[in-house]
Design a protein around this motif. Structure first.
Motif, PDB file in Angstrom:
ATOM      1  N   VAL A 156      -9.171  -1.275   9.660  1.00  0.00           N
ATOM      2  CA  VAL A 156      -8.508  -0.404   8.687  1.00  0.00           C
ATOM      3  C   VAL A 156      -9.573   0.439   8.005  1.00  0.00           C
ATOM      4  O   VAL A 156     -10.751   0.090   7.997  1.00  0.00           O
ATOM      5  N   ASN A 157      -9.160   1.518   7.426  1.00  0.00           N
ATOM      6  CA  ASN A 157     -10.139   2.373   6.766  1.00  0.00           C
ATOM      7  C   ASN A 157      -9.684   2.817   5.383  1.00  0.00           C
ATOM      8  O   ASN A 157     -10.291   3.692   4.792  1.00  0.00           O
ATOM      9  N   GLN A 158      -8.624   2.201   4.855  1.00  0.00           N
ATOM     10  CA  GLN A 158      -8.169   2.533   3.509  1.00  0.00           C
ATOM     11  C   GLN A 158      -7.771   1.252   2.789  1.00  0.00           C
ATOM     12  O   GLN A 158      -7.123   0.381   3.373  1.00  0.00           O
ATOM     13  N   PHE A 159      -8.180   1.152   1.508  1.00  0.00           N
ATOM     14  CA  PHE A 159      -7.899  -0.046   0.729  1.00  0.00           C
ATOM     15  C   PHE A 159      -7.292   0.340  -0.618  1.00  0.00           C
ATOM     16  O   PHE A 159      -7.667   1.342  -1.216  1.00  0.00           O
ATOM     17  N   PHE A 160      -6.373  -0.495  -1.094  1.00  0.00           N
ATOM     18  CA  PHE A 160      -5.735  -0.297  -2.391  1.00  0.00           C
ATOM     19  C   PHE A 160      -5.921  -1.573  -3.220  1.00  0.00           C
ATOM     20  O   PHE A 160      -5.125  -2.512  -3.105  1.00  0.00           O
ATOM     21  N   PRO A 161      -6.970  -1.665  -4.035  1.00  0.00           N
ATOM     22  CA  PRO A 161      -7.166  -2.864  -4.868  1.00  0.00           C
ATOM     23  C   PRO A 161      -6.258  -2.839  -6.102  1.00  0.00           C
ATOM     24  O   PRO A 161      -5.966  -1.771  -6.658  1.00  0.00           O
ATOM     25  N   ILE A 162      -5.829  -4.026  -6.536  1.00  0.00           N
ATOM     26  CA  ILE A 162      -5.095  -4.204  -7.780  1.00  0.00           C
ATOM     27  C   ILE A 162      -5.751  -5.346  -8.543  1.00  0.00           C
ATOM     28  O   ILE A 162      -5.896  -6.449  -8.012  1.00  0.00           O
ATOM     29  N   LEU A 163      -6.150  -5.099  -9.786  1.00  0.00           N
ATOM     30  CA  LEU A 163      -6.802  -6.099 -10.612  1.00  0.00           C
ATOM     31  C   LEU A 163      -5.848  -6.502 -11.739  1.00  0.00           C
ATOM     32  O   LEU A 163      -5.314  -5.639 -12.455  1.00  0.00           O
ATOM     33  N   HIS A 164      -5.642  -7.813 -11.895  1.00  0.00           N
ATOM     34  CA  HIS A 164      -4.732  -8.343 -12.910  1.00  0.00           C
ATOM     35  C   HIS A 164      -5.549  -8.928 -14.057  1.00  0.00           C
ATOM     36  O   HIS A 164      -6.485  -9.709 -13.835  1.00  0.00           O
ATOM     37  N   ILE A 165      -5.179  -8.555 -15.264  1.00  0.00           N
ATOM     38  CA  ILE A 165      -5.974  -8.905 -16.436  1.00  0.00           C
ATOM     39  C   ILE A 165      -5.060  -9.449 -17.532  1.00  0.00           C
ATOM     40  O   ILE A 165      -3.976  -8.899 -17.792  1.00  0.00           O
ATOM     41  N   SER A 166      -5.492 -10.531 -18.179  1.00  0.00           N
ATOM     42  CA  SER A 166      -4.796 -11.078 -19.334  1.00  0.00           C
ATOM     43  C   SER A 166      -5.844 -11.521 -20.352  1.00  0.00           C
ATOM     44  O   SER A 166      -6.933 -11.968 -19.982  1.00  0.00           O
TER      45      SER A 166
END
Length: 280
Positions: free
Chosen positions: A24-34
């Motif tokens: 793959v050559n595309q990434f979508f990171p999601i960071l969860h914070i509390s």
């Protein structure tokens, strides 16, 4: 979200990964914070920037209110790179280091598969919404083949779109009447709706499924009579129709005999041959 990581003697959190080359050559990171500490009324603060390969990706991130959670992400995929390093760096005026509760990483996926038949897609979407199916039914029902919807069997042809040929929703908690959307799956061969709580009558439209070989309605609360066309198909041996454990079905005196009619035995008439011998 009940656990988190935060540095003790540092002002940054670093995450790194190496993608599989050519995958793959595309990434979508999601960071969860509390936020686990009640900072209200204190002089403490937690603010940070997020960098990807030393370039700022998201800036001026502040943790949410005490015991609330939030997510940070960007709709633009990360550019292609042989390695990725995501770092959460505290701002100079932040008295606390960054905190991270969870991290998700989505990747794009190449899909050269042919999409499913439009009519099948519409029918399956209607069935999903009608019965609020609690399964991982997302995207195209049959395509790509590695991610076909749970309970479906699809036929893949080189010249046509994938078609739904079998659907099993046995013991799926279905309630209400049998929707006519099932009859829109025109290539359907097997339909299993057994052991649910379906009520009402059997739709006449199901007889329009010319390829249907098996219809299993065992263990429901159906009532009324069997549509004559379905009954005729079953009695002619063209359809296996299972209706056991439907106590209210055929209570009006109509026939529920779905067994194929016995084949008539061919009666052979013995031929008597009389041989006459005449003297020469």
């Amino acid at each position: 979200m009940q656990t988190a990581v935060a540095p003790i003697n540092s002002s940054s959190i670093v995450l790194a990964w190496d993608p599989i080359p050519g995958y793959v050559n595309q990434f979508f990171p999601i960071l969860h914070i509390s936020e686990f500490f009640n900072l209200s009324g204190t002089n403490q603060s937690r603010q940070f920037n997020i960098y990807v390969n030393r370039f700022q990706w998201l800036g001026d991130i502040m943790t949410p209110l005490y015991l609330y959670s939030d997510s940070v992400y960007d709709v633009v995929p990360l550019p292609s790179s042989p390695t990725y390093i995501i770092s959460l760096e505290a701002l100079s005026n932040s008295t606390l280091p960054p905190i991270l509760n969870a991290f998700e990483l989505y990747t794009t996926m190449s899909n050269t598969s042919v999409p499913s038949d439009t009519g099948d897609v519409d029918a399956m979407t209607a069935i999903k919404e009608r019965y609020r199916i609690q399964r991982n039914w997302m995207g195209d029902p049959c395509s790509p083949s590695a991610f076909v919807w749970d309970g479906l069997t699809c036929d893949y042809s080189l010249s046509n779109s994938p078609r739904v040929t079998a659907l099993s929703l046995s013991s799926s908690g279905l309630t209400g009447e049998i929707t006519k959307s099932f009859a829109s799956l025109s290539a359907l061969q097997n339909l299993d709706l057994s052991y649910n709580n379906l009520t009402g009558s059997i739709p006449d439209d199901l007889a329009n499924l010319s390829s249907l070989k098996l219809l299993d309605l065992t263990g429901n609360q159906l009532n009324g009579s069997i549509p004559s066309n379905l009954l005729e198909m079953a009695q002619n041996g063209l359809l296996t129709l299972r209706l056991d454990e439907n106590p209210h079905l055929c209570n009006n005196g109509t026939s529920c005999n779905v067994m194929p009619a016995p084949k008539k035995k061919k009666i052979s008439i013995p031929v008597i041959v009389i041989l006459c011998i005449f003297p020469c």
